[in-house]
Design a protein around this motif. Structure first.
Motif, mmCIF file in Angstrom:
data_model
loop_
_atom_site.group_PDB
_atom_site.id
_atom_site.type_symbol
_atom_site.label_atom_id
_atom_site.label_comp_id
_atom_site.label_asym_id
_atom_site.label_seq_id
_atom_site.Cartn_x
_atom_site.Cartn_y
_atom_site.Cartn_z
ATOM 1 N N PHE A 159 35.720 49.485 36.089
ATOM 2 C CA PHE A 159 36.093 49.048 37.470
ATOM 3 C C PHE A 159 34.650 49.267 38.320
ATOM 4 O O PHE A 159 33.965 50.224 38.231
ATOM 5 C CB PHE A 159 37.306 50.041 38.128
ATOM 6 N N ILE A 160 34.712 48.291 39.340
ATOM 7 C CA ILE A 160 33.869 48.377 40.384
ATOM 8 C C ILE A 160 34.455 48.449 41.602
ATOM 9 O O ILE A 160 35.332 47.660 42.188
ATOM 10 C CB ILE A 160 32.848 47.091 40.382
ATOM 11 N N ASN A 161 34.141 49.372 42.487
ATOM 12 C CA ASN A 161 34.662 49.621 43.918
ATOM 13 C C ASN A 161 34.079 48.529 44.902
ATOM 14 O O ASN A 161 32.804 48.944 45.033
ATOM 15 C CB ASN A 161 34.580 50.937 44.233
ATOM 16 N N PRO A 162 34.704 47.711 45.486
ATOM 17 C CA PRO A 162 34.199 46.894 46.404
ATOM 18 C C PRO A 162 33.756 47.542 47.672
ATOM 19 O O PRO A 162 33.080 46.738 48.461
ATOM 20 C CB PRO A 162 35.208 45.851 46.470
ATOM 21 N N ARG A 163 34.151 48.731 47.931
ATOM 22 C CA ARG A 163 34.042 49.235 49.355
ATOM 23 C C ARG A 163 34.529 48.545 50.357
ATOM 24 O O ARG A 163 33.881 48.691 51.421
ATOM 25 C CB ARG A 163 32.616 49.636 49.442
ATOM 26 N N LEU A 164 35.646 47.804 50.119
ATOM 27 C CA LEU A 164 36.092 46.994 51.048
ATOM 28 C C LEU A 164 37.803 47.122 51.202
ATOM 29 O O LEU A 164 38.310 46.501 50.216
ATOM 30 C CB LEU A 164 36.004 45.485 50.988
ATOM 31 N N PRO A 165 38.059 47.888 52.052
ATOM 32 C CA PRO A 165 39.706 48.012 52.082
ATOM 33 C C PRO A 165 40.117 46.914 52.795
ATOM 34 O O PRO A 165 39.712 45.998 53.348
ATOM 35 C CB PRO A 165 40.041 49.240 53.036
ATOM 36 N N PRO A 166 41.465 46.573 52.396
ATOM 37 C CA PRO A 166 42.238 45.514 53.003
ATOM 38 C C PRO A 166 42.247 45.593 54.486
ATOM 39 O O PRO A 166 42.420 46.486 55.127
ATOM 40 C CB PRO A 166 43.874 45.310 52.443
ATOM 41 N N TYR A 184 37.953 46.361 41.149
ATOM 42 C CA TYR A 184 38.407 45.349 40.429
ATOM 43 C C TYR A 184 37.718 45.559 38.801
ATOM 44 O O TYR A 184 36.654 46.121 38.898
ATOM 45 C CB TYR A 184 38.047 43.796 40.829
ATOM 46 N N TYR A 185 38.350 44.996 37.784
ATOM 47 C CA TYR A 185 37.817 45.237 36.481
ATOM 48 C C TYR A 185 36.882 44.266 36.274
ATOM 49 O O TYR A 185 37.174 42.745 36.263
ATOM 50 C CB TYR A 185 39.095 45.324 35.604
ATOM 51 N N ASP A 186 35.595 44.693 35.694
ATOM 52 C CA ASP A 186 34.623 43.758 35.239
ATOM 53 C C ASP A 186 34.518 43.762 33.866
ATOM 54 O O ASP A 186 34.409 44.923 33.119
ATOM 55 C CB ASP A 186 33.264 43.932 35.906
ATOM 56 N N GLU A 187 34.951 42.555 33.233
ATOM 57 C CA GLU A 187 34.960 42.568 31.615
ATOM 58 C C GLU A 187 33.915 42.704 31.096
ATOM 59 O O GLU A 187 33.603 43.324 30.054
ATOM 60 C CB GLU A 187 35.799 41.175 31.344
ATOM 61 N N GLU A 188 32.652 42.429 31.615
ATOM 62 C CA GLU A 188 31.350 42.459 30.924
ATOM 63 C C GLU A 188 31.048 43.871 31.151
ATOM 64 O O GLU A 188 30.364 44.478 30.204
ATOM 65 C CB GLU A 188 30.337 41.638 31.865
ATOM 66 N N LEU A 189 31.158 44.741 32.071
ATOM 67 C CA LEU A 189 30.784 45.888 32.108
ATOM 68 C C LEU A 189 31.637 46.896 31.561
ATOM 69 O O LEU A 189 31.530 47.974 31.434
ATOM 70 C CB LEU A 189 30.599 46.575 33.781
ATOM 71 N N GLY A 190 33.255 46.320 31.490
ATOM 72 C CA GLY A 190 34.216 47.408 30.778
ATOM 73 C C GLY A 190 34.341 48.224 31.706
ATOM 74 O O GLY A 190 35.081 49.443 31.055
ATOM 75 N N GLU A 245 37.301 35.461 45.151
ATOM 76 C CA GLU A 245 38.616 36.228 45.384
ATOM 77 C C GLU A 245 38.938 37.137 44.219
ATOM 78 O O GLU A 245 39.092 36.737 43.096
ATOM 79 C CB GLU A 245 39.660 35.480 45.729
ATOM 80 N N ARG A 246 39.120 38.636 44.197
ATOM 81 C CA ARG A 246 39.588 39.291 43.300
ATOM 82 C C ARG A 246 40.693 40.058 43.622
ATOM 83 O O ARG A 246 41.231 40.424 44.711
ATOM 84 C CB ARG A 246 38.286 40.096 43.029
ATOM 85 N N ASP A 247 41.368 40.693 42.330
ATOM 86 C CA ASP A 247 42.179 41.628 42.603
ATOM 87 C C ASP A 247 41.881 42.925 42.536
ATOM 88 O O ASP A 247 41.316 43.287 41.620
ATOM 89 C CB ASP A 247 43.348 41.419 41.412
ATOM 90 N N ILE A 248 42.222 43.440 43.536
ATOM 91 C CA ILE A 248 41.595 45.003 43.817
ATOM 92 C C ILE A 248 42.858 46.141 43.575
ATOM 93 O O ILE A 248 43.860 45.987 44.135
ATOM 94 C CB ILE A 248 41.082 45.063 45.216
ATOM 95 N N LEU A 249 42.543 46.968 42.491
ATOM 96 C CA LEU A 249 43.420 48.046 42.261
ATOM 97 C C LEU A 249 43.364 49.007 42.946
ATOM 98 O O LEU A 249 42.374 49.469 43.464
ATOM 99 C CB LEU A 249 43.423 48.142 40.729
ATOM 100 N N ALA A 250 44.606 49.655 43.335
ATOM 101 C CA ALA A 250 44.631 50.931 44.232
ATOM 102 C C ALA A 250 45.752 51.777 43.517
ATOM 103 O O ALA A 250 46.778 51.186 42.974
ATOM 104 C CB ALA A 250 44.702 50.638 45.814
ATOM 105 N N ARG A 251 45.521 53.194 43.708
ATOM 106 C CA ARG A 251 46.601 54.240 43.365
ATOM 107 C C ARG A 251 47.093 54.811 44.518
ATOM 108 O O ARG A 251 46.469 55.358 45.438
ATOM 109 C CB ARG A 251 46.091 55.025 42.488
ATOM 110 N N VAL A 252 48.453 54.843 44.556
ATOM 111 C CA VAL A 252 49.340 55.511 45.659
ATOM 112 C C VAL A 252 48.948 57.015 45.660
ATOM 113 O O VAL A 252 49.204 57.654 44.334
ATOM 114 C CB VAL A 252 50.773 55.016 45.505
ATOM 115 N N THR A 253 48.688 57.552 46.658
ATOM 116 C CA THR A 253 48.409 59.130 46.661
ATOM 117 C C THR A 253 49.175 59.887 47.677
ATOM 118 O O THR A 253 49.244 61.102 47.412
ATOM 119 C CB THR A 253 46.939 59.291 47.178
#
Length: 568
Positions: A109-116, A101-107, A47-55
């Motif tokens: 964001f990775i888009n999960p392509r999965l809307p809520p 979600y932010y991947d610390e190893e890659l430094g 389970e991850r926190d997915i960030l989004a921006r209001v447009t």
């Protein structure tokens, strides 16, 4: 995020696969366009926190038009009178673009392509989370440039610190309309580069003399590092050196044939032929006599032109058929080279003087002809690129004039002068080369322009970090949209609405595009708008009129009276 209360509920997908809509009463009115929200989703079994921006934002509950018919009556009172029960219960549908979600190893964001899913709660991203994931650096770290704070939050709640390593390896562009604050933002960036945690080697090409106030950094506490007495490392204080017009010279022999053609426009074919022959001959002779192609003088070039004009050439017939052409060409050369404040037979750009860690050099060109400015910048960039290339490859060593053992950053104001969209400036070619290949050799360029529509598209597209302030002109907006791939269309729509000191920052220096409130400068701003009405009023000031009369009055001649005659 788990301890927060939801701010809305997911409604469904948006117009694109990366968008979704959610519904919120937004009683606190915090869901502005550009704001960051988050939701939780399971990705790869975690389970991850997915960030989004209001447009986008639109109201769902509106009063009927008849409630708004009389401007003198509050529509709330009309609603209460007839028992309209939606009073005070506003509801909004908001569109958000998924960032990931932010991947610390890659430094990154990775888009999960999965809307809520529909009905899933949406949360307002916390200040702490945003400070950790929006930018690659934290203020005060080595390689960090604290530019300002996130525009959608209270001032300084979410600091925006850029990655200077990305800026100085993949170049940057600062684009804005006149008066939007591009020079102010550029000065903030330079201040950050000169702080003790960075100590950069910077050169500013300043066509208008706007950056002289950066000299205040040398005595400002924000830039001085005081170390304990028992440390072996010396204390740090930045150095700012202002080069006035004429302080820095370009040796004539460093000019290429293209430079000479550019300085002498509209040459006839015969003139071009003679100049090409003479240029080749003096270079070969210099190599033979002095061991260097770049040691000839303007006088030697003129002498060779006269010889060729008299028929002294390997394929000549011993006549003077080119004499008039040679004389005309020599006259044009003298009018450009002999009357210029930047060209010299012996002095030359001293790279070690212009570029040094901890030094900000400001090259003022406000009294130099525009063509000469372009030739000077072209020569500077060629020489810098050559020095860094040969130093990295080990072809020059300490003591050589081309030895430069550290990366350098060049910030160019009015960049559309030096790389115009028409492509006819002599500096365009070397700028493209540095932008394309400079990363490998530690040569970075920053471009500042108020007219991106007049800036070469290839040059702009190779700047991988962008600072975009208010732009109103549709042509300029279109050039930014087609040349800057990292800025989404939702943020580009904000360009006309940005106010002074607000910027969109996108590209390699940040993890995701952000709307930034630029911080206050430590030094004074040197590009303030002139107050013309105040200057006009001062003209009629009594003291000013008296001063003008005193300065323009004719000198008083001594009287030839009786006393003066006594001494004759």
């Amino acid at each position: 995020m788990n301890e927060q209360h939801p701010i809305g509920l997911t409604k469904g997908p948006g117009e694109t696969p990366h968008e979704f809509t959610f519904v919120s009463p937004d009683r606190a009115q915090v869901l502005k366009v550009g704001e960051f929200v988050a939701y939780r989703a399971e990705v790869d079994g975690q389970e991850r926190d997915i960030l989004a921006r209001v447009t986008n934002r639109r109201p769902l509950r509106l009063y009927p038009d008849t409630f708004l018919a009389d401007p003198g009556i509050n529509p709330d009172d009309v609603a209460a009178l007839i028992g309209y029960h939606q009073r005070g219960h506003e509801l909004f549908e908001l569109t958000a673009t998924v960032i990931g979600y932010y991947d610390e190893e890659l430094g990154d964001f990775i888009n999960p392509r999965l809307p809520p899913r529909t009905g899933r709660p949406i949360y307002l991203a916390t200040d702490e989370d945003l400070a950790q994931v929006l930018t690659k650096k934290r203020p005060g770290e080595v390689g960090a440039a604290h530019i300002g704070s996130l525009l959608s939050r209270e001032k300084d709640r979410v600091p925006i610190a850029l990655d200077l390593r990305a800026i100085t390896s993949t170049h940057l562009a600062i684009i804005a309309s006149t008066g939007a604050g591009k020079s102010y933002l550029a000065a903030v960036l330079i201040e950050e580069m000169m702080k003790p945690n960075n100590r950069a080697a910077v050169l500013i090409v300043d066509p208008h003399g706007e950056y002289e106030t950066l000299a205040e950094m040398m005595n400002h506490k924000a830039f001085v590092e005081q170390l304990p007495d028992d440390t072996l490392q010396p204390a740090y204080r930045p150095e700012v050196k202002i080069f006035k017009p004429g302080d820095v010279k370009v040796r004539v022999s460093a000019l290429t044939l293209s430079d000479l053609y550019y300085l002498l426009p509209n040459l006839s074919e015969r003139m071009e032929y003679l100049l090409r022959r003479a240029y080749r001959d003096v270079r070969e002779q210099s190599k033979k006599d002095k061991g260097d192609f770049e040691r000839w003088t303007a006088a030697e070039l003129r002498i060779r032109l006269r010889q060729l004009g008299k028929g002294d050439g390997e394929d000549s017939e011993g006549d003077d058929r080119y004499a008039g052409t040679a004389d005309a060409l020599i006259w044009r050369l003298e009018s450009v080279l002999d009357h210029s404040i930047i060209f010299d037979d012996f002095q030359h750009l001293n790279l070690a003087e212009l570029f040094r860690p901890g030094r900000c050099s400001v090259l003022q060109l406000n009294e130099v002809d525009e063509r000469e400015q372009q030739v000077m910048v072209a020569t500077l960039l060629r020489r810098l690129f050559r020095a860094r290339t040969q130093t990295v490859k080990g072809q020059v060593g300490e003591g050589d004039e081309l030895y430069l053992p550290y990366p350098a950053f060049v910030l160019i104001e009015e960049a559309h002068r030096f790389a115009p969209a028409s492509g006819d400036a002599v500096s365009t070619g070397i700028l493209k080369q540095v932008l394309a290949e400079g990363r490998k050799f530690g040569v970075a360029v920053g471009l500042i322009s108020q007219r991106p529509g007049k800036l070469d598209g290839d040059v702009l597209s190779q700047c991988n970090t962008q600072f975009i302030l208010r732009i109103v002109n549709p042509v300029d907006q279109a050039r930014v949209a087609e040349s800057v791939e990292t800025v989404g269309r939702d943020l580009l729509r904000e360009l006309p609405a940005l106010t002074k000191g607000q910027a969109i920052i996108a590209g390699e220096a940040v993890n995701t595009p952000v709307l930034c409130r630029v911080r206050t400068r430590h030094t004074r701003h040197g590009a303030e708008t002139k107050d013309a009405p105040a200057a006009w009023m001062r003209y009629f000031d009594l003291l000013e009129q008296t001063r003008r009369e005193r300065e323009t009055a004719p000198p008083i001649k001594p009287r030839q009276g009786k006393i003066s005659k006594m001494f004759k």
